[in-house]
Scaffold this motif. Sequence first.
Motif, PDB file in Angstrom:
ATOM      1  N   GLN A   8      26.409  17.528  22.865  1.00  0.00           N
ATOM      2  CA  GLN A   8      25.076  18.080  23.070  1.00  0.00           C
ATOM      3  C   GLN A   8      24.051  17.275  22.276  1.00  0.00           C
ATOM      4  OE1 GLN A   8      24.561  21.943  21.196  1.00  0.00           O
ATOM      5  NE2 GLN A   8      26.457  21.666  20.038  1.00  0.00           N
ATOM      6  N   PRO A   9      22.820  17.221  22.761  1.00  0.00           N
ATOM      7  CA  PRO A   9      21.795  16.444  22.044  1.00  0.00           C
ATOM      8  C   PRO A   9      21.455  17.088  20.705  1.00  0.00           C
ATOM      9  CG  PRO A   9      20.836  17.689  23.861  1.00  0.00           C
ATOM     10  CD  PRO A   9      22.321  17.822  23.997  1.00  0.00           C
ATOM     11  N   ALA A  10      21.010  16.250  19.775  1.00  0.00           N
ATOM     12  CA  ALA A  10      20.628  16.747  18.448  1.00  0.00           C
ATOM     13  C   ALA A  10      19.304  17.504  18.539  1.00  0.00           C
ATOM     14  CB  ALA A  10      20.489  15.575  17.483  1.00  0.00           C
ATOM     15  N   PRO A  11      19.113  18.504  17.672  1.00  0.00           N
ATOM     16  CA  PRO A  11      17.838  19.222  17.670  1.00  0.00           C
ATOM     17  C   PRO A  11      16.727  18.319  17.153  1.00  0.00           C
ATOM     18  CG  PRO A  11      19.186  19.907  15.816  1.00  0.00           C
ATOM     19  CD  PRO A  11      20.040  19.012  16.640  1.00  0.00           C
ATOM     20  N   PRO A  12      15.464  18.623  17.490  1.00  0.00           N
ATOM     21  CA  PRO A  12      14.350  17.856  16.914  1.00  0.00           C
ATOM     22  C   PRO A  12      14.404  17.882  15.390  1.00  0.00           C
ATOM     23  CG  PRO A  12      13.585  19.289  18.681  1.00  0.00           C
ATOM     24  CD  PRO A  12      15.013  19.664  18.418  1.00  0.00           C
ATOM     25  N   ILE A  13      13.819  16.873  14.779  1.00  0.00           N
ATOM     26  CA  ILE A  13      13.946  16.722  13.333  1.00  0.00           C
ATOM     27  C   ILE A  13      13.361  17.911  12.587  1.00  0.00           C
ATOM     28  CG2 ILE A  13      11.800  15.477  12.921  1.00  0.00           C
ATOM     29  CD1 ILE A  13      15.306  14.609  11.525  1.00  0.00           C
ATOM     30  N   ASP A  14      12.260  18.523  13.109  1.00  0.00           N
ATOM     31  CA  ASP A  14      11.683  19.709  12.463  1.00  0.00           C
ATOM     32  C   ASP A  14      12.626  20.896  12.549  1.00  0.00           C
ATOM     33  OD1 ASP A  14       9.422  18.268  11.800  1.00  0.00           O
ATOM     34  OD2 ASP A  14       8.326  18.871  13.598  1.00  0.00           O
ATOM     35  N   MET A  15      13.270  21.050  13.702  1.00  0.00           N
ATOM     36  CA  MET A  15      14.234  22.140  13.845  1.00  0.00           C
ATOM     37  C   MET A  15      15.442  21.908  12.949  1.00  0.00           C
ATOM     38  SD  MET A  15      16.074  23.564  17.329  1.00  0.00           S
ATOM     39  CE  MET A  15      14.456  23.942  18.049  1.00  0.00           C
ATOM     40  N   LEU A  16      15.864  20.644  12.826  1.00  0.00           N
ATOM     41  CA  LEU A  16      16.978  20.331  11.925  1.00  0.00           C
ATOM     42  C   LEU A  16      16.613  20.673  10.488  1.00  0.00           C
ATOM     43  CD1 LEU A  16      19.745  19.120  11.323  1.00  0.00           C
ATOM     44  CD2 LEU A  16      18.679  16.854  11.278  1.00  0.00           C
ATOM     45  N   ARG A  17      15.380  20.375  10.098  1.00  0.00           N
ATOM     46  CA  ARG A  17      14.937  20.717   8.743  1.00  0.00           C
ATOM     47  C   ARG A  17      14.985  22.231   8.534  1.00  0.00           C
ATOM     48  NH1 ARG A  17      11.276  17.831   5.439  1.00  0.00           N
ATOM     49  NH2 ARG A  17      10.786  16.521   7.262  1.00  0.00           N
ATOM     50  N   ALA A  18      14.540  22.985   9.543  1.00  0.00           N
ATOM     51  CA  ALA A  18      14.558  24.446   9.431  1.00  0.00           C
ATOM     52  C   ALA A  18      15.990  24.971   9.345  1.00  0.00           C
ATOM     53  CB  ALA A  18      13.821  25.061  10.618  1.00  0.00           C
ATOM     54  N   ASN A  19      16.897  24.381  10.127  1.00  0.00           N
ATOM     55  CA  ASN A  19      18.293  24.822  10.076  1.00  0.00           C
ATOM     56  C   ASN A  19      18.934  24.538   8.716  1.00  0.00           C
ATOM     57  OD1 ASN A  19      18.230  25.715  12.725  1.00  0.00           O
ATOM     58  ND2 ASN A  19      18.969  23.775  13.575  1.00  0.00           N
ATOM     59  N   ILE A  20      18.631  23.378   8.154  1.00  0.00           N
ATOM     60  CA  ILE A  20      19.163  23.047   6.834  1.00  0.00           C
ATOM     61  C   ILE A  20      18.596  23.988   5.781  1.00  0.00           C
ATOM     62  CG2 ILE A  20      19.180  21.275   5.029  1.00  0.00           C
ATOM     63  CD1 ILE A  20      19.354  19.180   7.210  1.00  0.00           C
TER      64      ILE A  20
END
Length: 226
Positions: free
Chosen positions: A99-111
């Motif tokens: 699956q494609p990676a989430p946008p970088i802002d969403m990745l920051r929120a997930n972390i």
Amino acid sequence: MNLDDLKERISTEARQTWDRIQESAAYNQLRDRYENMTPTMQKLTLVGSVAAVAALILSVPYGNFTTSNEAVSEFEGKRMTIRELLKVSRESSEMPNIQPAPPIDMLRANIDNQIKMANLLPEQVKGIDAGAAAGGLIPANLAEGTLDVKLAKLNLRQVMDMGYKFQSINSSVKMKDMVVTANRDDNRYFDVIYKMVALAVPQAPPPPPEEPPSKGKRNKQPTTEE
């Protein structure tokens, strides 16, 4: 023609051929040379002649045998190539769909959400910053972006757990590096920088639109008059 007649014909033709050979000048010259040789040379000549005739006779089946071996080797090579192609085709069809990676802002929120769920103290969280451009093992054109997650005063268990949680956010989010240093205030704990990268997974082309069903001719029902 029966078998006896065939044998007689072959025998006659063989005698005629042998008579013609004996009458030829080349045969007479060879016979004169052979008779003028010493007994030892005559034996050697006879052995050489028999060997030459045997080699000539055996050359035909040997040539067929060599050709057969070459054909078998070529067949086995093609069979091995076909097997490798089938294996690659089967493995490619069994590969999981990444699956494609989430946008970088969403990745920051997930972390950030994973850090909050770990109940770390505020002084342990040093920030989540945009990392340097990808390079080395991951070319820049294969990365959507990178993040440096900086945490402090973690014990060894927390170092491993947080790395596992960050790595498990998405199959296309990978940890390309992890920098671990002993904490300056208390060397029992560690300061860690997790270098996360979001991979640019190519999207499969959308399937072609389905063609509308062709409108067939409707059969008119005959009307009945009352």
